[in-house]
Design a protein around this motif. Structure first.
Motif, PDB file in Angstrom:
ATOM      1  N   PRO A  91      -6.401   5.393  23.474  1.00  0.00           N
ATOM      2  CA  PRO A  91      -6.874   5.954  22.245  1.00  0.00           C
ATOM      3  C   PRO A  91      -7.715   7.374  22.413  1.00  0.00           C
ATOM      4  O   PRO A  91      -7.743   8.133  21.624  1.00  0.00           O
ATOM      5  N   TYR A  92      -8.359   7.442  23.562  1.00  0.00           N
ATOM      6  CA  TYR A  92      -9.343   8.526  23.724  1.00  0.00           C
ATOM      7  C   TYR A  92      -8.486   9.806  23.875  1.00  0.00           C
ATOM      8  O   TYR A  92      -8.630  11.033  23.381  1.00  0.00           O
ATOM      9  N   LEU A  93      -7.260   9.657  24.912  1.00  0.00           N
ATOM     10  CA  LEU A  93      -6.302  10.826  24.726  1.00  0.00           C
ATOM     11  C   LEU A  93      -5.549  11.044  23.736  1.00  0.00           C
ATOM     12  O   LEU A  93      -5.481  12.370  23.332  1.00  0.00           O
ATOM     13  N   VAL A  94      -4.977  10.107  23.063  1.00  0.00           N
ATOM     14  CA  VAL A  94      -4.280  10.320  21.947  1.00  0.00           C
ATOM     15  C   VAL A  94      -4.937  11.023  20.808  1.00  0.00           C
ATOM     16  O   VAL A  94      -4.462  11.895  20.142  1.00  0.00           O
ATOM     17  N   TRP A  95      -6.274  10.458  20.460  1.00  0.00           N
ATOM     18  CA  TRP A  95      -7.001  10.820  19.389  1.00  0.00           C
ATOM     19  C   TRP A  95      -7.632  12.022  19.388  1.00  0.00           C
ATOM     20  O   TRP A  95      -7.492  13.130  18.473  1.00  0.00           O
ATOM     21  N   ASN A  96      -7.938  12.608  20.859  1.00  0.00           N
ATOM     22  CA  ASN A  96      -8.184  14.089  21.089  1.00  0.00           C
ATOM     23  C   ASN A  96      -7.091  14.975  20.788  1.00  0.00           C
ATOM     24  O   ASN A  96      -7.171  16.007  20.203  1.00  0.00           O
ATOM     25  N   VAL A  97      -5.731  14.705  21.094  1.00  0.00           N
ATOM     26  CA  VAL A  97      -4.794  15.392  20.814  1.00  0.00           C
ATOM     27  C   VAL A  97      -4.373  15.490  19.226  1.00  0.00           C
ATOM     28  O   VAL A  97      -4.559  16.672  18.755  1.00  0.00           O
ATOM     29  N   VAL A  98      -4.435  14.483  18.664  1.00  0.00           N
ATOM     30  CA  VAL A  98      -4.387  14.247  17.188  1.00  0.00           C
ATOM     31  C   VAL A  98      -5.367  15.102  16.478  1.00  0.00           C
ATOM     32  O   VAL A  98      -5.155  15.961  15.640  1.00  0.00           O
ATOM     33  N   TYR A  99      -6.769  14.971  16.793  1.00  0.00           N
ATOM     34  CA  TYR A  99      -7.799  15.808  16.275  1.00  0.00           C
ATOM     35  C   TYR A  99      -7.373  17.390  16.476  1.00  0.00           C
ATOM     36  O   TYR A  99      -7.750  18.195  15.467  1.00  0.00           O
ATOM     37  N   ILE A 100      -7.212  17.668  17.657  1.00  0.00           N
ATOM     38  CA  ILE A 100      -7.164  19.079  17.898  1.00  0.00           C
ATOM     39  C   ILE A 100      -5.948  19.737  16.930  1.00  0.00           C
ATOM     40  O   ILE A 100      -6.074  21.014  16.406  1.00  0.00           O
TER      41      ILE A 100
END
Length: 390
Positions: A91-100
Motif C-alpha cells: 500500500p505504501y508504494l502504490v498509494w505514493n504513486v497514485v497520489y503523485i
C-alpha cells in the motif's frame, strides 16, 4: 495456549477512530475558508483542535492489536518482519504513486519526465509526506522496534506500571520540548526525522507502549474502566472544555498561529487522549455486549464493514476530500449553507471512502492496496491492514 477471544470492541473503536480522522481532515477545509480571528473561525478551530486526538488513538489501537496478537504467541522475529513489512510496503508504494499522479493533474509539475516522477516518488517514500500517508511510515518504524518492545514487556511484566509512568513522563517532556524549545533552535543540520518529528515513531512512543500494556492486562483494565466510567466520562467532558480554552490561550496569550495552536505535539494532548481512548474502549465494550440483539444487528453490520475497510478508507480519503475542497469555496459566502455543509461533507467523505475501499477490497490482488488479502474462493477476504487480531 488458550484459544484467543475475538475482541469485537476493537472493531467499534476502528470505526469510531476513522470517523474522527476523516472528520478532522474534512473540517480543515471549512476552517481554511474563514478569516482568522473572527468569532466563527476561533469557535470552529477550537472545536477542531479538540478533535485532533484521533491521531493518538490510531497509534494506541495499532499497538494494542499487535500486542494482543503476539503477546501469548510463539514469536519469530524474521518471519514477523517479513510478513508485516511486506503487507505495509505494497500500500505504501502504490498509494505514493497514485497520489503523485493525482497531484500532477492540478499541482505537481512532472515536466513530462519519467525521471522527474521517480525523483518525486523517491522523496515521497523517504519522507512520507504525500497527503496523510505518514501513518504508514510510522507503522514501518513500529514494526522494526516491535520485537524489542514485545521482549521488554514480556521480560519486565511485573514492572508494567513503572514502565507506563516513565513512558508518560518522557512523552510529556518530549512534547514540551516540541512546543516550547524546538521552534527556537536552528534545525538546519538536523536529521530528517528530528526536524519532521511528526513522522518519527519516538514522538508517539507513549501510545504504542500504552497499547502494549493494556493488551497485557486487558481484562483487568477494561473492568476498571467499566467500574469508573462515570468519573472517566465526566473528566473527559471537562477535558474537552479545557482543550477549547487551551486553544484560546495559545492564540491570545502565547500569540501562536492557528496551525501551532492546533498542533497535536503539545503536552495537554497526552492526558486528554488517554481519557478519549478509555471512553472509546468503554463504548466499544457496551456495543459488543449488545451487538447480536435484533435491534442492534443493522448497526453491527455497519461496524463490521467500517472496521474491515478502515485502512482503505484512510488511504482513499484524499479523493472525496478533494471533491469537497472544490465545492466549499463556492458557498463560503452563504453562511447558513456553509455551516450546514460541514456534517454533510463529513458524511460524504466517510461514506464514499468506505464504499471505494470496500469495492477495491473485492478485486483480487488489487485488494492488497487497501489491506485486504483476497483468497482464491470468491467473496472471501481477510483484513490484513488493521493488524489482524484473529
Amino acid at each position: 495456549m488458550p484459544k484467543k477471544k475475538y475482541l469485537y470492541e476493537i472493531d467499534f473503536m476502528r470505526m469510531l477512530i476513522m470517523f474522527g480522522v476523516l472528520s478532522v481532515h474534512t473540517t480543515s477545509i471549512f476552517t481554511s475558508q474563514l478569516k482568522d480571528w473572527t468569532t466563527e473561525f476561533l469557535a470552529l478551530s477550537a472545536i477542531h483542535s479538540s478533535m485532533h486526538v484521533t491521531r493518538m488513538a490510531f497509534m494506541f489501537i495499532t499497538g494494542l492489536v499487535l500486542f494482543i496478537t503476539y503477546h501469548h504467541r510463539e514469536f519469530h522475529v524474521f518471519s514477523f518482519l517479513k510478513k508485516r513489512l511486506f503487507l505495509i510496503a505494497i500500500p505504501y508504494l502504490v498509494w505514493n504513486v497514485v497520489y503523485i499522479l493525482f497531484e500532477s493533474t492540478y499541482e505537481i509539475d512532472l515536466h513530462g519526465s519519467f525521471m522527474g516522477f521517480l525523483k518525486i516518488l523517491l522523496l515521497s517514500l523517504i519522507h512520507g509526506d504525500q497527503f496523510y500517508i505518514y501513518y504508514l511510515l510510522i507503522t514501518f518504524q513500529f514494526y522494526l522496534v516491535f520485537p524489542m518492545l514485545l521482549f521488554a514487556l514480556r521480560k519486565y511484566e511485573k514492572w508494567h506500571l513503572q514502565i507506563f509512568i516513565w513512558s508518560f513522563l518522557f512523552q510529556l517532556l518530549l512534547m514540551s520540548f516540541y512546543k516550547f524549545a524546538i521552534p527556537h533552535l536552528d534545525q538546519s543540520n538536523w536529521p530528517y526525522l528530528l526536524t519532521n518529528y511528526g513522522v518519527f515513531i519516538v514522538t508517539y512512543q507513549c501510545w504504542f507502549v500504552t497499547g502494549g500494556i493494556v493488551a497485557c492486562h486487558y481484562d483487568m483494565i477494561c473492568k476498571f474502566i467499566e467500574k469508573h466510567y462515570r468519573l472517566i466520562g465526566a473528566i473527559l467532558f471537562l477535558g474537552i472544555i479545557c482543550m477549547w480554552g487551551h486553544y484560546y490561550l495559545d492564540r491570545a496569550i502565547l500569540h501562536e498561529s492557528d496551525h501551532k495552536a492546533q498542533s497535536v505535539h503539545q503536552p495537554v494532548f497526552l492526558p486528554y487522549s488517554l481519557f478519549v481512548i478509555a471512553v472509546m474502549l468503554y463504548l466499544g465494550r457496551k456495543w459488543a455486549e449488545r451487538r447480536t440483539r435484533r435491534n442492534w444487528q443493522g448497526f453491527s453490520r455497519f461496524v463490521g464493514i467500517a472496521s474491515s475497510t478502515s485502512f482503505g478508507m484512510y488511504l482513499v480519503q484524499p479523493f472525496p476530500i478533494y471533491i469537497v475542497n472544490q465545492y466549499i469555496p463556492r458557498i463560503a459566502n452563504v453562511h447558513w449553507l456553509f455551516y450546514l455543509s460541514i456534517p454533510i461533507a463529513i458524511l460524504f467523505v466517510y461514506v464514499s471512502s468506505m464504499i471505494l475501499s470496500y469495492c477495491i477490497g473485492k478485486i483480487p490482488y488489487i485488494s492488497y492496496c487497501v489491506g485486504q488479502r483476497t483468497k482464491k474462493k470468491p467473496n472471501t477476504t481477510r483484513a490484513i491492514s488493521s493488524l489482524s487480531q484473529r
